[in-house]
Design an enzyme around this catalytic site. Structure first.
Site, PDB file in Angstrom:
ATOM      1  N   ASP A   1       3.507  -3.759  -2.952  1.00  7.63           N
ATOM      2  CA  ASP A   1       2.515  -4.709  -2.417  1.00  7.63           C
ATOM      3  C   ASP A   1       2.959  -5.458  -1.163  1.00  7.63           C
ATOM      4  O   ASP A   1       2.694  -6.669  -1.041  1.00  7.63           O
ATOM      5  CB  ASP A   1       2.129  -5.721  -3.493  1.00  7.63           C
ATOM      6  CG  ASP A   1       1.391  -5.096  -4.661  1.00  7.63           C
ATOM      7  OD1 ASP A   1       1.217  -3.870  -4.668  1.00  7.63           O
ATOM      8  OD2 ASP A   1       1.013  -5.840  -5.582  1.00  7.63           O
TER       9      ASP A   1
ATOM     10  N   CYS B   1       3.893  -8.929  -9.404  1.00  8.59           N
ATOM     11  CA  CYS B   1       3.854  -7.463  -9.332  1.00  8.59           C
ATOM     12  C   CYS B   1       5.230  -6.821  -9.338  1.00  8.59           C
ATOM     13  O   CYS B   1       5.406  -5.731  -9.901  1.00  8.59           O
ATOM     14  CB  CYS B   1       3.037  -7.036  -8.121  1.00  8.59           C
ATOM     15  SG  CYS B   1       1.299  -7.551  -8.264  1.00  8.59           S
TER      16      CYS B   1
ATOM     17  N   LYS C   1      -3.549   0.276  -7.096  1.00  8.67           N
ATOM     18  CA  LYS C   1      -3.686  -0.440  -8.364  1.00  8.67           C
ATOM     19  C   LYS C   1      -4.707  -1.560  -8.210  1.00  8.67           C
ATOM     20  O   LYS C   1      -5.019  -1.985  -7.099  1.00  8.67           O
ATOM     21  CB  LYS C   1      -2.338  -0.978  -8.834  1.00  8.67           C
ATOM     22  CG  LYS C   1      -1.662  -1.958  -7.897  1.00  8.67           C
ATOM     23  CD  LYS C   1      -0.226  -2.203  -8.360  1.00  8.67           C
ATOM     24  CE  LYS C   1       0.441  -3.331  -7.593  1.00  8.67           C
ATOM     25  NZ  LYS C   1      -0.159  -4.655  -7.833  1.00  8.67           N
TER      26      LYS C   1
END
Length: 257
Positions: free
Chosen positions: A58, A201, A156
């Protein structure tokens, strides 16, 4: 005997693996060719061809300073990730990729605000500001990140009814992203994780990697956290340690690869 350029040496009958060695020691013996097996098992002479993988989590514009969900110092992970990519034959990335009106967004729940906790399809869900919405600038990878080095990108958070912190599964472990199967298909043994954010995350990616049986390293200087409450980052690091992950600095990884 000449040793292969890659792979690990299975060294010595009646020796058991040192499953809980520190990350630097593990990396060193890997380069030397020693293969730790499952704890308590005997290892034998021979070579096992495996691959290490870097997982970049991310590193997107909305998680950087100035983004919708900014991480203080988040842009500092970009040069670390870029340098790390040069050390690995396999580099994969996870990308938050939410549809508009995702159920984890506070804006999708009238009367609710960011930080509230709700029930979302049977799971506890903290509400976030709109972020990493598909097709928006905030969902793009960080400027300067060497995305051409990615062998594969795993999306995701695409299901509007459930969030997905981990790069491997949604938050209910109802659906997989495909990352686990991909790494296993590439015969990956060790995974190194860098990215954003430590408490969310990165942490859940690391916990799932450990559960799936990968020997997992957190590149600490290649991660940053939101630290919404004092101690959040250290608590996340400790949770990852308890799960079996090892903390390592990028300089150590670079020097040993």
């Amino acid at each position: 005997m000449a040793l292969p350029a890659s792979g690990r040496f299975l060294a010595g009958a009646d020796r058991t693996c040192a499953r809980h060695c520190e990350a630097a020691v593990f990396a060193l013996i890997n380069r030397a060719g020693y293969h730790p097996c499952a704890e308590g098992q005997t290892v034998f002479f021979g070579w096992c061809e495996t691959m290490d993988a870097l997982i970049v989590v991310d590193v997107q514009e909305d998680f950087l300073p100035g983004g919708a969900l900014p991480t203080k110092g988040g842009d500092a992970v970009v040069p670390v990730a870029n340098r790390m990519m040069q050390q690995f034959d396999l580099v994969v990335a996870a990308r938050d990729w939410h549809p508009p009106g995702h159920g984890s967004f506070a804006s999708a729940h009238p009367g609710r605000k960011v930080g509230d906790v709700i029930d979302l399809d049977g799971l506890e869900q903290i509400l976030w500001p709109d972020h990493c919405v598909q097709g928006t600038p905030g969902a793009e990878f960080a400027d300067g990140l060497h995305v051409d080095e990615f062998d594969k990108v795993f999306l995701k958070g695409t299901d509007p009814g459930i969030d997905s912190y981990s790069a491997f599964f949604d938050n209910g472990h109802r659906k997989a992203t495909g990352l686990g199967d991909y790494l296993q298909g590439q015969e990956v043994f060790d995974v190194y994780v860098t990215g954003l954010t430590i408490e969310v995350c990165v942490k859940f990616t690391v916990l799932d990697a450990c559960r799936l049986g990968f020997r997992t390293f957190v590149v600490v200087d290649g991660c940053r956290g939101l630290e919404q409450e004092p101690g959040d980052v250290e608590e996340a690091l400790e949770a990852m340690r308890r799960a079996g992950a090892r903390m390592v600095e990028s300089d150590v990884v670079v020097s040993l690869h």
